[in-house]
Design a protein around this motif. Structure first.
Motif, PDB file in Angstrom:
ATOM      1  N   SER A   1       1.089  -0.641   0.191  1.00  0.00           N
ATOM      2  CA  SER A   1      -0.033   0.295  -0.302  1.00  0.00           C
ATOM      3  C   SER A   1       0.873   1.244  -0.043  1.00  0.00           C
ATOM      4  CB  SER A   1      -0.765   0.161   1.287  1.00  0.00           C
ATOM      5  OG  SER A   1      -0.257   0.753   2.528  1.00  0.00           O
ATOM      6  N   TYR A   2       1.882   0.702   0.823  1.00  0.00           N
ATOM      7  CA  TYR A   2       2.852   2.370   0.616  1.00  0.00           C
ATOM      8  C   TYR A   2       3.337   2.658  -0.826  1.00  0.00           C
ATOM      9  CZ  TYR A   2       6.683   5.375   2.065  1.00  0.00           C
ATOM     10  OH  TYR A   2       7.349   6.840   2.615  1.00  0.00           O
ATOM     11  N   ILE A   3       3.928   1.376  -1.630  1.00  0.00           N
ATOM     12  CA  ILE A   3       4.617   0.980  -2.140  1.00  0.00           C
ATOM     13  C   ILE A   3       3.853   1.877  -3.625  1.00  0.00           C
ATOM     14  CG2 ILE A   3       6.197   0.086  -4.701  1.00  0.00           C
ATOM     15  CD1 ILE A   3       7.643  -1.540  -2.767  1.00  0.00           C
ATOM     16  N   LYS A   4       2.750   1.666  -4.008  1.00  0.00           N
ATOM     17  CA  LYS A   4       1.734   1.887  -4.893  1.00  0.00           C
ATOM     18  C   LYS A   4       1.173   3.295  -4.894  1.00  0.00           C
ATOM     19  CE  LYS A   4      -2.605   0.565  -3.565  1.00  0.00           C
ATOM     20  NZ  LYS A   4      -4.127  -1.077  -3.633  1.00  0.00           N
ATOM     21  N   ALA A   5       1.899   3.893  -4.054  1.00  0.00           N
ATOM     22  CA  ALA A   5       1.294   5.425  -3.420  1.00  0.00           C
ATOM     23  C   ALA A   5       2.485   6.267  -4.065  1.00  0.00           C
ATOM     24  CB  ALA A   5       0.639   5.757  -2.322  1.00  0.00           C
ATOM     25  N   LEU A   6       3.428   5.248  -3.979  1.00  0.00           N
ATOM     26  CA  LEU A   6       4.505   6.461  -4.542  1.00  0.00           C
ATOM     27  C   LEU A   6       4.655   7.175  -6.168  1.00  0.00           C
ATOM     28  CD1 LEU A   6       7.589   3.804  -3.987  1.00  0.00           C
ATOM     29  CD2 LEU A   6       6.697   5.932  -2.204  1.00  0.00           C
ATOM     30  N   PRO A   7       5.239   8.258  -5.915  1.00  0.00           N
ATOM     31  CA  PRO A   7       4.735   9.164  -7.126  1.00  0.00           C
ATOM     32  C   PRO A   7       6.226   8.240  -8.609  1.00  0.00           C
ATOM     33  CG  PRO A   7       5.612  10.835  -5.663  1.00  0.00           C
ATOM     34  CD  PRO A   7       5.683   9.006  -5.013  1.00  0.00           C
ATOM     35  N   LYS A   8       4.487   8.528 -10.021  1.00  0.00           N
ATOM     36  CA  LYS A   8       5.682   7.448 -10.883  1.00  0.00           C
ATOM     37  C   LYS A   8       6.311   8.347 -12.075  1.00  0.00           C
ATOM     38  CE  LYS A   8       1.434   4.040  -9.064  1.00  0.00           C
ATOM     39  NZ  LYS A   8       1.302   5.139  -8.386  1.00  0.00           N
ATOM     40  N   GLN A   9       6.623   7.668 -12.453  1.00  0.00           N
ATOM     41  CA  GLN A   9       7.242   7.611 -13.911  1.00  0.00           C
ATOM     42  C   GLN A   9       7.737   6.522 -14.813  1.00  0.00           C
ATOM     43  OE1 GLN A   9      11.456   9.837 -12.973  1.00  0.00           O
ATOM     44  NE2 GLN A   9      10.788  11.338 -12.184  1.00  0.00           N
ATOM     45  N   ALA A  10       7.234   7.231 -16.020  1.00  0.00           N
ATOM     46  CA  ALA A  10       7.124   5.924 -17.491  1.00  0.00           C
ATOM     47  C   ALA A  10       7.997   5.923 -18.840  1.00  0.00           C
ATOM     48  CB  ALA A  10       5.981   5.897 -17.505  1.00  0.00           C
ATOM     49  N   LEU A  11       8.942   5.134 -18.609  1.00  0.00           N
ATOM     50  CA  LEU A  11      10.166   4.338 -19.965  1.00  0.00           C
ATOM     51  C   LEU A  11       8.718   4.233 -20.903  1.00  0.00           C
ATOM     52  CD1 LEU A  11      12.894   4.675 -20.777  1.00  0.00           C
ATOM     53  CD2 LEU A  11      12.906   2.272 -20.149  1.00  0.00           C
ATOM     54  N   ILE A  12       8.622   4.454 -22.411  1.00  0.00           N
ATOM     55  CA  ILE A  12       8.466   4.105 -23.408  1.00  0.00           C
ATOM     56  C   ILE A  12       9.129   3.648 -24.571  1.00  0.00           C
ATOM     57  CG2 ILE A  12       6.863   5.294 -24.133  1.00  0.00           C
ATOM     58  CD1 ILE A  12       5.787   2.307 -23.991  1.00  0.00           C
ATOM     59  N   ILE A  13       9.419   2.165 -24.874  1.00  0.00           N
ATOM     60  CA  ILE A  13      11.066   2.465 -26.552  1.00  0.00           C
ATOM     61  C   ILE A  13      10.088   1.231 -26.793  1.00  0.00           C
ATOM     62  CG2 ILE A  13      13.162   1.377 -26.327  1.00  0.00           C
ATOM     63  CD1 ILE A  13      13.493   0.833 -23.821  1.00  0.00           C
ATOM     64  N   ALA A  14       9.752   1.966 -28.239  1.00  0.00           N
ATOM     65  CA  ALA A  14       9.557   1.140 -29.125  1.00  0.00           C
ATOM     66  C   ALA A  14       9.540   1.705 -30.856  1.00  0.00           C
ATOM     67  CB  ALA A  14       7.155   1.334 -29.374  1.00  0.00           C
ATOM     68  N   GLU A  15       9.293   1.355 -31.450  1.00  0.00           N
ATOM     69  CA  GLU A  15       9.337   2.126 -33.247  1.00  0.00           C
ATOM     70  C   GLU A  15       8.437   3.510 -33.484  1.00  0.00           C
ATOM     71  OE1 GLU A  15       8.583  -1.279 -35.334  1.00  0.00           O
ATOM     72  OE2 GLU A  15      10.429  -2.029 -35.320  1.00  0.00           O
ATOM     73  N   ALA A  16       8.429   4.345 -34.315  1.00  0.00           N
ATOM     74  CA  ALA A  16       8.191   5.963 -34.281  1.00  0.00           C
ATOM     75  C   ALA A  16       6.713   5.872 -34.213  1.00  0.00           C
ATOM     76  CB  ALA A  16       8.903   6.219 -35.129  1.00  0.00           C
ATOM     77  N   GLU A  17       6.225   4.986 -35.530  1.00  0.00           N
ATOM     78  CA  GLU A  17       4.928   5.319 -35.916  1.00  0.00           C
ATOM     79  C   GLU A  17       4.043   4.707 -34.577  1.00  0.00           C
ATOM     80  OE1 GLU A  17       6.393   0.929 -37.180  1.00  0.00           O
ATOM     81  OE2 GLU A  17       6.872   3.526 -37.027  1.00  0.00           O
ATOM     82  N   ILE A  18       4.455   3.642 -33.852  1.00  0.00           N
ATOM     83  CA  ILE A  18       3.276   3.802 -33.024  1.00  0.00           C
ATOM     84  C   ILE A  18       4.120   3.881 -31.470  1.00  0.00           C
ATOM     85  CG2 ILE A  18       5.371   1.459 -31.433  1.00  0.00           C
ATOM     86  CD1 ILE A  18       1.402   1.544 -32.404  1.00  0.00           C
ATOM     87  N   LEU A  19       4.634   5.472 -30.810  1.00  0.00           N
ATOM     88  CA  LEU A  19       4.664   5.692 -29.840  1.00  0.00           C
ATOM     89  C   LEU A  19       3.311   6.041 -29.324  1.00  0.00           C
ATOM     90  CD1 LEU A  19       8.556   6.384 -30.098  1.00  0.00           C
ATOM     91  CD2 LEU A  19       7.657   4.775 -28.330  1.00  0.00           C
ATOM     92  N   PRO A  20       3.075   6.839 -30.275  1.00  0.00           N
ATOM     93  CA  PRO A  20       1.699   7.996 -30.175  1.00  0.00           C
ATOM     94  C   PRO A  20       0.748   7.337 -29.310  1.00  0.00           C
ATOM     95  CG  PRO A  20       2.629   9.052 -32.107  1.00  0.00           C
ATOM     96  CD  PRO A  20       3.315   7.350 -31.607  1.00  0.00           C
ATOM     97  N   THR A  21       0.275   5.891 -29.923  1.00  0.00           N
ATOM     98  CA  THR A  21      -0.752   5.435 -29.520  1.00  0.00           C
ATOM     99  C   THR A  21      -0.377   4.753 -27.532  1.00  0.00           C
ATOM    100  OG1 THR A  21      -1.169   4.969 -31.567  1.00  0.00           O
ATOM    101  CG2 THR A  21      -2.115   3.879 -30.238  1.00  0.00           C
ATOM    102  N   LEU A  22       0.860   4.530 -27.569  1.00  0.00           N
ATOM    103  CA  LEU A  22       1.484   3.282 -26.790  1.00  0.00           C
ATOM    104  C   LEU A  22       1.311   4.979 -25.598  1.00  0.00           C
ATOM    105  CD1 LEU A  22       4.093   1.604 -27.725  1.00  0.00           C
ATOM    106  CD2 LEU A  22       2.419   0.967 -26.742  1.00  0.00           C
ATOM    107  N   GLN A  23       1.402   6.581 -25.668  1.00  0.00           N
ATOM    108  CA  GLN A  23       1.734   6.752 -25.267  1.00  0.00           C
ATOM    109  C   GLN A  23       0.017   7.533 -24.451  1.00  0.00           C
ATOM    110  OE1 GLN A  23       2.776  10.643 -26.796  1.00  0.00           O
ATOM    111  NE2 GLN A  23       2.483  11.748 -24.939  1.00  0.00           N
ATOM    112  N   GLN A  24      -1.356   7.263 -25.343  1.00  0.00           N
ATOM    113  CA  GLN A  24      -2.497   7.184 -24.889  1.00  0.00           C
ATOM    114  C   GLN A  24      -2.156   6.737 -24.224  1.00  0.00           C
ATOM    115  OE1 GLN A  24      -4.693   8.141 -28.082  1.00  0.00           O
ATOM    116  NE2 GLN A  24      -6.383   8.333 -26.962  1.00  0.00           N
ATOM    117  N   ALA A  25      -2.573   5.352 -24.612  1.00  0.00           N
ATOM    118  CA  ALA A  25      -2.710   4.012 -23.231  1.00  0.00           C
ATOM    119  C   ALA A  25      -1.839   4.071 -21.551  1.00  0.00           C
ATOM    120  CB  ALA A  25      -2.178   3.003 -24.239  1.00  0.00           C
TER     121      ALA A  25
END
Length: 493
Positions: free
Chosen positions: A250-274
């Protein structure tokens, strides 16, 4: 044996000693030189984008890479200021279990099947490095990661389910996983004994060294074994463990989050939205406060007795963090000692499977080690003998060649290629830990400039006649011998 066979053995031993003492003619082999080292490092660059995760403004690190139809997705939680979490005695157990047990929506078996169907699985780990400037500071990040085919966005929700909805009430599954961990850990000791010896000997040289020894070293293995034995007698131990892990979760899941996504260029906008849609809902604040569990260690020489027929030895000196001007020379020094003295004395002449030296920037220490070693005190004498050997060398073609070989080895490690996604992950975490492109480029230049004078200076400064700590992983029947050598005895239970 007859007189003839005895004389033949003596002659063979003499011939072997002469052969071992004869320098190899390395000019027979093709080689590269320092001039062949690229001046600039290869460093993957990405894009930082603003994103809202769990109702909080945050950062999405986005990398375009040729991933052959895959995407790599990680949620990163900085742990600065969360000492009670970093030092928590149950954190290693939590990391071992979290993605392997069930959730509020699925039991463990069903959830493992879902992970296998939609992703490579979800992993949870801690990424931590000692501060480049201070042995008593470190940067830590909790990382939840997965990868999947670009058409399968289910992996994004699977990762969120692990982080938000994991439960710790399937006690039979927890027992199975921890028993597997304990048995696997014990079976690896014979092959990784030198690593545990070095970890033991360096346990006081930095904050991260103390933490890794107590929470991930042989004391932690004993604690796990003792817990499993206790739980076998008292099944309520599993419920108590589950309650502690639920509180930690319960303590860990409340921590502030950042995200990393690595993919081919054409799919990056869709992944960002997801990703943005996946983390729309805010997370409840933790109901419990973690209790601080300070990490303490003593400074004695320790021999751990284990199921092994040979020794694994280590001898450690205090050194400096990686931003110190002497760090590059210590890096080169370790390779020179290993290639030109320790390999010969410890392996070829001493009979160990291996041995050497290393500079550890996380532990801020300089380590000597041997692996599967039949000898006891003689190996420690060779460790110290390498120091005098180095100080007795003079500048010339021979020592220049040794230093060149050591620098080439270090550069090969620094320039070792990874997959396109691996290069992106490596670059991001280098940046997060304060070792980005400019830092690496500067370190490269410093390593290339190291001379014999530098090696001898740091040897006098940090090694010659300086205090050190010893450790050994030794056979059970060598307890009396190790005590006579001045070791405190511990046993792997």
């Amino acid at each position: 044996l007859t007189d003839d066979t005895r004389n033949a053995l003596i002659a063979q031993a003499k011939a072997l000693a002469e052969r071992q003492a004869t320098p190899d003619d390395v000019d027979l082999l093709p080689k590269v030189g320092l001039a062949d080292i690229p001046a600039q490092i290869q460093f993957k660059t990405g894009t930082k984008r603003d994103i809202t995760l769990s109702g909080v403004p945050s950062t999405l690190y986005e990398y375009e890479a040729g991933t052959n139809g895959l995407y790599y997705y990680q949620v990163i939680m900085p742990l600065e200021g969360h000492e009670a979490l970093i030092n928590h005695p149950d954190l290693p157990t939590y990391l071992s279990l979290i993605s392997e047990v069930g959730t509020r929506k699925h039991d463990a078996l069903a959830f493992q099947a879902r992970q296998a169907r939609h992703s490579s699985g979800v992993t949870v780990r801690i990424s931590q490095r000692t501060s480049p400037d201070n042995p008593e500071k470190m940067d830590s990040f909790l990382v939840v990661a997965t990868r999947s085919l670009s058409r399968k966005f289910e992996a994004i929700e699977l990762l969120k389910e692990v982080l938000n909805d994991t439960i710790f009430t399937e006690y039979a599954r927890m027992e199975e996983l921890l028993t597997q961990k304990q048995m696997g850990w014990q079976s690896r000791l014979a092959n990784a004994g030198h690593a545990y010896a070095m970890q033991t000997a360096s346990r006081n040289t930095s904050k991260i060294a103390r933490l890794e020894y107590v929470r991930g070293g042989l004391p932690a293995l004993n604690s796990l074994t003792e817990f499993l034995q206790q739980a076998e007698q008292d099944s309520s131990a599993w419920q108590k463990l589950g309650e502690r892990l639920a509180s930690l979760h319960s303590y860990i899941k409340a921590l502030p989050k950042q995200a990393l996504i690595i993919a081919e260029a054409e799919i990056l906008p869709t992944l960002q939205q997801a990703i943005s849609e996946s983390w729309q809902a805010p997370v409840d604040e933790p109901t419990d406060t973690l209790i601080e569990s300070p990490i303490t260690t003593d400074g004695s020489d320790i021999a751990w007795l284990a199921q092994t027929n040979v020794f694994h030895h280590a001898l450690v000196f205090n050194a400096v963090p990686t931003n110190h001007p002497d760090a590059p020379a210590l890096m080169v020094l370790s390779s020179v000692l290993r290639n030109n003295y320790l390999h010969r004395t410890i392996r070829e002449q001493g009979g160990a499977y291996g041995g050497g030296a290393s500079y550890d920037s996380n532990a801020c220490s300089f380590k000597f080690y041997s692996y599967r070693d039949p000898r006891d005190q003689a190996t420690f004498d060779d460790f110290l003998g390498s120091i005098d050997w180095l100080l007795a060398q003079t500048t010339g073609e021979k020592t220049d060649a040794w230093i060149e070989e050591a620098i080439l080895g270090l550069m090969a490690g620094m320039d070792k290629p990874a997959s396109p996604a691996g290069e992106a992950v490596k670059a991001l975490f280098a940046e997060l830990h304060g070792r980005g492109k400019d830092w690496q480029q500067a370190m490269r230049a410093k390593i290339l400039a190291v001379s014999l004078d530098d090696l001898q200076r740091v040897t006098r400064t940090y090694l010659k006649d300086k205090p050190y700590t010893r450790a050994s992983l030794a056979p059970f029947d060598k307890a009396e011998l190790m005590q006579k050598m001045g070791f405190q005895i511990e046993k792997v239970v």
